[in-house]
Scaffold this active site. Structure first.
Site, PDB file in Angstrom:
ATOM      1  CG  ASN A  18     -24.261  11.351   0.792  1.00 19.07           C
ATOM      2  OD1 ASN A  18     -25.018  12.163  -0.210  1.00 19.07           O
ATOM      3  ND2 ASN A  18     -25.156  11.031   1.405  1.00 19.07           N
ATOM      4  CE1 TYR A  84     -22.901  21.838  -0.301  1.00 18.58           C
ATOM      5  CE2 TYR A  84     -23.837  23.542  -1.707  1.00 18.58           C
ATOM      6  CZ  TYR A  84     -23.302  22.480  -1.006  1.00 18.58           C
ATOM      7  OH  TYR A  84     -24.282  21.296  -1.318  1.00 18.58           O
ATOM      8  CE  LYS A  88     -21.306  19.715  -1.872  1.00 18.57           C
ATOM      9  NZ  LYS A  88     -21.164  17.958  -2.049  1.00 18.57           N
TER      10      LYS A  88
HETATM   11  N1  LIG Z   1     -29.944  18.595   0.496  1.00 19.27           N
HETATM   12  C1  LIG Z   1     -29.206  19.538  -0.353  1.00 19.27           C
HETATM   13  O1  LIG Z   1     -30.167  20.408  -0.810  1.00 19.27           O
HETATM   14  C2  LIG Z   1     -28.479  19.228  -1.290  1.00 19.27           C
HETATM   15  C3  LIG Z   1     -28.636  19.898  -2.406  1.00 19.27           C
HETATM   16  C4  LIG Z   1     -26.906  19.648  -3.293  1.00 19.27           C
HETATM   17  C5  LIG Z   1     -26.140  19.115  -2.572  1.00 19.27           C
HETATM   18  N2  LIG Z   1     -25.944  17.984  -1.595  1.00 19.27           N
HETATM   19  C6  LIG Z   1     -25.008  17.552  -1.479  1.00 19.27           C
HETATM   20  O2  LIG Z   1     -25.846  16.031  -0.657  1.00 19.27           O
HETATM   21  C7  LIG Z   1     -24.769  15.373   0.140  1.00 19.27           C
HETATM   22  C8  LIG Z   1     -25.548  14.499   1.019  1.00 19.27           C
HETATM   23  O3  LIG Z   1     -26.159  15.738   1.636  1.00 19.27           O
HETATM   24  P1  LIG Z   1     -27.465  16.517   2.653  1.00 19.27           P
HETATM   25  O4  LIG Z   1     -28.593  17.064   2.229  1.00 19.27           O
HETATM   26  O5  LIG Z   1     -28.499  14.117   2.510  1.00 19.27           O
HETATM   27  O6  LIG Z   1     -27.088  15.883   3.852  1.00 19.27           O
HETATM   28  P2  LIG Z   1     -27.175  15.285   5.495  1.00 19.27           P
HETATM   29  O7  LIG Z   1     -26.435  16.442   6.962  1.00 19.27           O
HETATM   30  O8  LIG Z   1     -28.613  14.978   5.761  1.00 19.27           O
HETATM   31  O9  LIG Z   1     -26.311  14.547   5.237  1.00 19.27           O
HETATM   32  C9  LIG Z   1     -25.489  14.007   5.327  1.00 19.27           C
HETATM   33  C10 LIG Z   1     -23.992  13.445   5.456  1.00 19.27           C
HETATM   34  O10 LIG Z   1     -22.876  13.817   6.030  1.00 19.27           O
HETATM   35  C11 LIG Z   1     -22.275  13.044   7.042  1.00 19.27           C
HETATM   36  N3  LIG Z   1     -21.723  13.819   7.500  1.00 19.27           N
HETATM   37  C12 LIG Z   1     -20.425  14.986   8.127  1.00 19.27           C
HETATM   38  N4  LIG Z   1     -20.057  15.838   8.355  1.00 19.27           N
HETATM   39  C13 LIG Z   1     -18.967  13.649   8.237  1.00 19.27           C
HETATM   40  C14 LIG Z   1     -17.875  14.156   8.555  1.00 19.27           C
HETATM   41  N5  LIG Z   1     -16.857  15.127   9.304  1.00 19.27           N
HETATM   42  N6  LIG Z   1     -17.636  12.668   8.475  1.00 19.27           N
HETATM   43  C15 LIG Z   1     -18.841  11.947   8.090  1.00 19.27           C
HETATM   44  N7  LIG Z   1     -19.480  12.509   7.228  1.00 19.27           N
HETATM   45  C16 LIG Z   1     -20.289  13.504   7.852  1.00 19.27           C
HETATM   46  C17 LIG Z   1     -22.738  13.631   7.997  1.00 19.27           C
HETATM   47  O11 LIG Z   1     -22.940  12.988   9.171  1.00 19.27           O
HETATM   48  C18 LIG Z   1     -25.128  12.896   7.435  1.00 19.27           C
HETATM   49  O12 LIG Z   1     -25.139  11.663   7.349  1.00 19.27           O
HETATM   50  C19 LIG Z   1     -23.859  16.379  -0.073  1.00 19.27           C
HETATM   51  O13 LIG Z   1     -22.211  16.207  -0.102  1.00 19.27           O
HETATM   52  C20 LIG Z   1     -24.498  17.393  -0.113  1.00 19.27           C
HETATM   53  O14 LIG Z   1     -23.839  18.367  -0.033  1.00 19.27           O
HETATM   54  C21 LIG Z   1     -27.520  18.307  -0.257  1.00 19.27           C
END
Ligand SMILES: NC(=O)c1ccc[n+]([C@@H]2O[C@H](COP(=O)([O-])OP(=O)(O)OC[C@H]3O[C@@H](n4cnc5c(N)ncnc54)[C@H](O)[C@@H]3O)[C@@H](O)[C@H]2O)c1
Length: 181
Positions: A18, A84, A88
């Site tokens: 994640n 990005y 992905k």
């Molecule tokens: N929020 C959106 O709109 C969205 C859309 C599409 C995909 N995503 C994907 O969903 C996933 C979760 O993201 P989110 O939106 O919940 O964001 P978020 O920032 O709330 O959570 C991301 C998590 O990744 C962890 N993280 C970041 N860098 C890290 C590292 N180097 N080592 C360990 N942990 C690390 C952070 O601590 C955090 O807990 C990601 O892969 C993101 O790309 C998010």
């Protein structure tokens, strides 16, 4: 992470990859090597490494589920910047390859492609590229709505459970229809 899980619970059944960060919406011409490496390290290389690490355990049991959190940016061209988007797309390719390679070994590997979700991911943006952001923003007009984390977690639960026993090596969009246009 995986060693700790095995030490604490005796084994591991489900891996969810994640962790992820945004780029700064940079188009190709504005990416620094440092930013490219950072985005790929967190979004893509991490997925490979944790998958590689868990596979011996899953292979021994002939059972295991991997759920990768990709993105609408892994399916479409300009939901973020180039780094990005490429990172992905790589997760999507890695998911399909892993799903197929281990399909006869009791292991499934799928991805979720979330649309815009209300989370803290914006904090990983270190400075917006105005040109890239102006191009990226055009598609936001088509986004039906912003989702909640729980709406992605429910898809992950489905993919991690036996309810999805025939689903492997694919990507499920969870985006209210954003990528359908
Ligand atoms: N929020 C959106 O709109 C969205 C859309 C599409 C995909 N995503 C994907 O969903 C996933 C979760 O993201 P989110 O939106 O919940 O964001 P978020 O920032 O709330 O959570 C991301 C998590 O990744 C962890 N993280 C970041 N860098 C890290 C590292 N180097 N080592 C360990 N942990 C690390 C952070 O601590 C955090 O807990 C990601 O892969 C993101 O790309 C998010």
């Amino acid at each position: 992470m995986i060693d700790t899980t095995v030490k604490t619970y005796g084994t591991i059944n489900i891996l969810v990859n994640n962790a992820g960060i945004m780029d700064n919406m940079e188009p190709a011409g504005d990416i620094t090597d440092e930013q490219w490496k950072r985005v790929f390290a967190v979004n893509t290389t991490s997925v490979m490494r944790s998958t590689r690490k868990v596979l011996p355990i899953f292979l021994e049991k002939q059972k295991g589920v991997i759920v990768n959190i990709a993105s609408a940016g892994g399916l479409q061209g300009a939901r973020a910047g180039a780094a990005y988007t490429a990172s992905k797309h790589a997760v999507v390719g890695f998911t399909k390859n892993t799903g197929f390679m281990y399909a006869t070994k009791g292991i499934r590997c799928n991805a979720i492609a979330p649309g815009g979700v209300e989370t803290n991911i914006g904090t990983s943006i270190t400075g917006i590229n105005p040109f890239g952001a102006s191009r990226q923003q055009l598609g936001m007009a088509l986004n039906p709505r912003i989702g909640k984390s729980e709406e992605i977690a429910k898809v992950a639960l489905f993919l991690a459970s036996e309810d999805s026993s025939f689903v492997n090596g694919t990507v499920i969009a969870a985006d209210a229809g954003w990528t359908a246009y």
